[in-house]
Design a protein around this motif. Structure first.
Motif, PDB file in Angstrom:
ATOM      1  N   UNK A  76      18.422  25.887  -5.646  1.00  0.00           N
ATOM      2  CA  UNK A  76      17.128  25.218  -5.638  1.00  0.00           C
ATOM      3  C   UNK A  76      17.231  23.736  -5.949  1.00  0.00           C
ATOM      4  N   UNK A  77      18.429  23.273  -6.256  1.00  0.00           N
ATOM      5  CA  UNK A  77      18.616  21.860  -6.602  1.00  0.00           C
ATOM      6  C   UNK A  77      19.447  21.140  -5.531  1.00  0.00           C
ATOM      7  N   UNK A  78      19.499  21.758  -4.354  1.00  0.00           N
ATOM      8  CA  UNK A  78      20.313  21.230  -3.252  1.00  0.00           C
ATOM      9  C   UNK A  78      20.023  19.750  -2.962  1.00  0.00           C
ATOM     10  N   UNK A  79      18.759  19.358  -3.061  1.00  0.00           N
ATOM     11  CA  UNK A  79      18.380  17.984  -2.706  1.00  0.00           C
ATOM     12  C   UNK A  79      18.203  17.094  -3.933  1.00  0.00           C
ATOM     13  N   UNK A  80      18.629  17.565  -5.088  1.00  0.00           N
ATOM     14  CA  UNK A  80      18.466  16.770  -6.310  1.00  0.00           C
ATOM     15  C   UNK A  80      19.429  15.581  -6.279  1.00  0.00           C
ATOM     16  N   UNK A  81      18.976  14.385  -6.697  1.00  0.00           N
ATOM     17  CA  UNK A  81      19.866  13.212  -6.700  1.00  0.00           C
ATOM     18  C   UNK A  81      21.145  13.412  -7.517  1.00  0.00           C
ATOM     19  N   UNK A  82      21.121  14.363  -8.459  1.00  0.00           N
ATOM     20  CA  UNK A  82      22.330  14.613  -9.261  1.00  0.00           C
ATOM     21  C   UNK A  82      23.507  15.079  -8.403  1.00  0.00           C
ATOM     22  N   UNK A  83      23.212  15.759  -7.301  1.00  0.00           N
ATOM     23  CA  UNK A  83      24.304  16.263  -6.448  1.00  0.00           C
ATOM     24  C   UNK A  83      25.122  15.067  -5.927  1.00  0.00           C
ATOM     25  N   UNK A  84      24.417  14.076  -5.391  1.00  0.00           N
ATOM     26  CA  UNK A  84      25.111  12.873  -4.910  1.00  0.00           C
ATOM     27  C   UNK A  84      25.802  12.151  -6.061  1.00  0.00           C
ATOM     28  N   UNK A  85      25.132  12.130  -7.218  1.00  0.00           N
ATOM     29  CA  UNK A  85      25.710  11.427  -8.375  1.00  0.00           C
ATOM     30  C   UNK A  85      27.033  12.071  -8.792  1.00  0.00           C
ATOM     31  N   UNK A  86      27.081  13.415  -8.771  1.00  0.00           N
ATOM     32  CA  UNK A  86      28.332  14.113  -9.120  1.00  0.00           C
ATOM     33  C   UNK A  86      29.424  13.772  -8.102  1.00  0.00           C
ATOM     34  N   UNK A  87      29.058  13.656  -6.826  1.00  0.00           N
ATOM     35  CA  UNK A  87      30.058  13.323  -5.786  1.00  0.00           C
ATOM     36  C   UNK A  87      30.529  11.877  -5.975  1.00  0.00           C
ATOM     37  N   UNK A  88      29.568  10.966  -6.197  1.00  0.00           N
ATOM     38  CA  UNK A  88      29.936   9.546  -6.377  1.00  0.00           C
ATOM     39  C   UNK A  88      30.893   9.373  -7.555  1.00  0.00           C
ATOM     40  N   UNK A  89      30.618  10.100  -8.646  1.00  0.00           N
ATOM     41  CA  UNK A  89      31.445   9.940  -9.856  1.00  0.00           C
ATOM     42  C   UNK A  89      32.719  10.787  -9.773  1.00  0.00           C
ATOM     43  N   UNK A  90      32.885  11.530  -8.691  1.00  0.00           N
ATOM     44  CA  UNK A  90      34.039  12.428  -8.546  1.00  0.00           C
ATOM     45  C   UNK A  90      34.123  13.357  -9.767  1.00  0.00           C
ATOM     46  N   UNK A  91      32.954  13.944 -10.101  1.00  0.00           N
ATOM     47  CA  UNK A  91      32.837  14.714 -11.349  1.00  0.00           C
ATOM     48  C   UNK A  91      33.210  16.181 -11.166  1.00  0.00           C
ATOM     49  N   UNK A  92      33.799  16.494 -10.017  1.00  0.00           N
ATOM     50  CA  UNK A  92      34.148  17.884  -9.722  1.00  0.00           C
ATOM     51  C   UNK A  92      35.655  17.981  -9.563  1.00  0.00           C
ATOM     52  N   UNK A  93      36.285  18.891 -10.327  1.00  0.00           N
ATOM     53  CA  UNK A  93      37.700  19.128 -10.016  1.00  0.00           C
ATOM     54  C   UNK A  93      37.803  20.519  -9.379  1.00  0.00           C
ATOM     55  N   UNK A  94      37.987  21.565 -10.158  1.00  0.00           N
ATOM     56  CA  UNK A  94      38.029  22.884  -9.502  1.00  0.00           C
ATOM     57  C   UNK A  94      36.644  23.297  -9.031  1.00  0.00           C
ATOM     58  N   UNK A  95      35.598  22.807  -9.703  1.00  0.00           N
ATOM     59  CA  UNK A  95      34.236  23.021  -9.238  1.00  0.00           C
ATOM     60  C   UNK A  95      33.550  24.266  -9.760  1.00  0.00           C
ATOM     61  N   UNK A  96      34.253  25.100 -10.499  1.00  0.00           N
ATOM     62  CA  UNK A  96      33.647  26.371 -10.885  1.00  0.00           C
ATOM     63  C   UNK A  96      32.514  26.188 -11.890  1.00  0.00           C
ATOM     64  N   UNK A  97      32.634  25.192 -12.761  1.00  0.00           N
ATOM     65  CA  UNK A  97      31.580  24.968 -13.760  1.00  0.00           C
ATOM     66  C   UNK A  97      30.444  24.111 -13.212  1.00  0.00           C
ATOM     67  N   UNK A  98      30.657  23.508 -12.030  1.00  0.00           N
ATOM     68  CA  UNK A  98      29.733  22.479 -11.543  1.00  0.00           C
ATOM     69  C   UNK A  98      28.296  22.973 -11.354  1.00  0.00           C
TER      70      UNK A  98
END
Lengths: 146, 272
Positions: A76-98
Motif C-alpha cells: 500500500x506504500x508503493x507510491x510513497x516518496x520514501x521508496x525513491x528515498x531508500x533507492x537514492x540513499x542506496x539503503x537496501x542491501x539484502x532487502x529482507x528488512x526493507x
C-alpha cells in the motif's frame, strides 16, 4: 474454519483462518500479499511490521482475528516518496528488512515530517537490519522529501 | 481454539486473557501457555489517563508521550521494548510479563516450571538476579513495574485494591507464582499518589530495544525517597536505600550488576 474480515490497503478481504494464525501468515499465505516478511517470527526484528490504523505493529505476533483496524502493508506504500528515498540513499542491501523499515518510516514521517536523527533512531529502533545499512536508512528518512 | 470478545467484565468466565498479545502470543506458540479459549479484553478494561489514574489498557506508546504522568513512568515506558511493541502492549500486560530467563523460555524443567532446580544458578546467568536468587535466579524485566514501585502506585482490580508491591511475591516450593493475582482477577486501573520528583535510569547491553540489565527508578513521594529496581530479582525490587546494595547476594557472574546498580542509584538520587 473461523471467518474474518480484514481491510488491507483500502481493500476488503473476507477470508478463513484458524484463531492462532498470525496476521503476517494470513497476509502472506491467505490474502497473497507477500511483501510483508517474516524473519524472527517472535516480535524482535521488525521485518513483519505493518500499520494498523497508522500504528507500526508486529504482524508476526498479532493474531489476525484480533485486528479490527485498517491495515497498511508495504504494497500500500508503493507510491510513497520514501521508496525513491531508500533507492537514492542506496539503503537496501539484502532487502529482507526493507518492507518493515519503510512501513515504520512512513508512520514516522506522517507524524513528524521533519524528523531529527534522534527522532529517527528512537522511532526506527524496532527494525533490525543485519546488513547494517542503518546510516543509509537514516539518510533516506532525513531526505525523504528531496 | 476459540476467541471471545466479552462486552463487559461480568461476562468474563475463564479462558486466557489477551490484550496486546506481545507476551501471550509468543508463549502460546512456544507451548509455555496453553489455552483452548482466548479472551480479548481490549474492549472491557479502562484505557487512558484520567487525573491520577491510568487505565491498564493504556499502551506504553501512549504513556511515553503523556505529560500527565510522572517523569519516571514516562521514561520507563520510553526506554521499554521497541516502538512497535510499545504501540501494541498495555501497561497492565507489562506488569504481568514473564521472565526473560533463557532456561525458562526454553522450557527447562526449572523451579518456575514446576521442576526441582534453578538451572541458571549453576549455568549461564550473566543477566540474572542479585537479590532473592536462592530459589529462582531470574530477573524481573519490567521497567514500568520498577517505576511504579518507586512511585508507590496502587492497583485497582476486579477484586481488591492493593499497593503494587503486593502484586508480586517471591516463588517458593509451595507456590511457584511470582504474582498474587487470582484466577480470573483483572487489574483495571493504576492510581498514583502526588509525586514531587522522579527519575528512571536504565543500563542495557545496547542503547535501544533491550531489556534492563539494571533499571533504577527513584521518586520523592510525600517527602520520602523510594527506589524501585528492575532486572535485579525475580520480582520488581524495592530498595530501602543505597546501603541495601551491600546486602546483595550476586551469583558468580552477576556481581557486575551490583556495581551498575550502585552507580545508577547514586545518579538517580543526584537527579531527584
Amino acid at each position: 474454519m473461523p471467518e474474518l474480515s480484514l481491510t488491507v490497503n483500502e481493500h476488503r478481504y473476507e477470508v478463513e483462518a484458524p484463531i492462532e494464525m498470525s496476521l503476517a501468515h494470513v497476509l502472506r499465505e491467505v490474502v497473497g500479499l507477500t511483501g510483508t516478511k517474516i524473519a524472527c517470527n517472535e516480535g524482535h526484528c521488525g521485518a513483519c511490521t505493518v500499520q494498523v490504523d497508522g500504528m507500526p505493529t508486529l504482524s508476526c505476533i498479532t493474531l489476525a482475528h484480533t485486528v479490527s483496524g485498517e491495515i497498511t502493508t508495504i504494497e500500500g506504500l508503493r507510491d510513497h516518496p520514501l521508496i525513491d528515498a531508500f533507492v537514492r540513499a542506496d539503503a537496501v542491501q539484502c532487502g529482507f528488512c526493507t518492507p518493515g523499515q519503510v512501513v515504520s518510516a512512513a508512520a514516522l514521517v506522517a507524524a513528524n515530517p521533519s524528523p531529527t536523527i534522534d527522532d529517527i533512531r528512537h522511532t526506527m529502533a524496532g527494525n533490525i537490519c543485519r546488513c547494517g545499512t542503518y546510516p543509509r536508512i537514516e539518510e533516506a528518512i532525513l531526505h525523504w522529501r528531496d | 481454539m476459540e476467541l471471545l470478545r466479552p462486552s463487559s467484565l461480568d461476562d468474563l468466565n475463564g479462558g486466557l486473557m489477551i490484550h496486546g498479545g506481545t507476551e501471550v502470543v509468543p508463549l502460546l506458540r512456544d507451548g509455555i501457555l496453553k489455552a483452548d479459549t482466548l479472551v480479548d479484553i481490549r474492549g472491557i478494561v479502562p484505557r487512558g489517563v484520567k487525573g491520577n489514574r491510568i487505565g491498564v489498557g493504556t499502551t506504553l506508546a501512549e504513556l511515553e508521550g503523556s505529560t500527565a504522568i510522572p517523569e519516571a513512568l514516562r521514561e520507563a515506558c520510553r526506554l521499554a521494548a521497541s516502538p512497535q511493541l510499545r504501540n501494541m502492549s498495555s501497561i497492565g500486560g507489562n506488569l504481568l510479563q514473564s521472565t526473560r530467563c533463557w532456561y525458562w523460555r526454553l522450557k527447562y524443567p526449572c523451579h518456575l516450571h514446576g521442576g526441582d532446580r534453578c538451572h541458571a544458578r549453576e549455568g549461564e546467568h550473566r543477566e540474572h538476579a542479585i537479590f532473592a536468587n536462592d530459589y529462582c535466579a531470574s530477573a524481573h524485566p519490567s521497567d514500568v513495574a520498577a517505576a511504579l514501585l518507586a512511585l508507590d502506585a496502587r492497583l485497582h482490580t476486579t477484586k481488591r485494591e492493593l499497593p503494587i508491591a503486593d502484586l508480586y511475591r517471591l516463588p517458593d516450593e509451595a507456590d511457584r507464582h511470582v504474582t498474587t493475582l487470582e484466577p480470573g482477577e483483572v487489574i483495571l486501573e493504576l492510581e498514583l499518589p502526588a509525586v514531587e520528583a522522579s527519575v528512571y535510569l536504565k543500563a542495557m547491553d545496547r542503547q535501544r530495544w533491550a531489556f534492563p540489565q539494571v533499571g533504577v527508578a527513584a521518586a520523592r513521594v510525600a517527602g520520602e525517597v523510594r527506589l524501585g529496581l528492575a532486572g535485579v530479582a525475580p520480582i520488581p525490587w524495592l530498595l530501602t536505600g543505597p546501603e541495601a546494595l551491600d546486602a546483595a547476594t550476586p551469583l558468580p557472574r552477576t556481581a557486575w550488576k551490583v556495581d551498575v546498580a550502585r552507580a545508577l542509584v547514586r545518579r538517580a538520587l543526584d537527579r531527584l
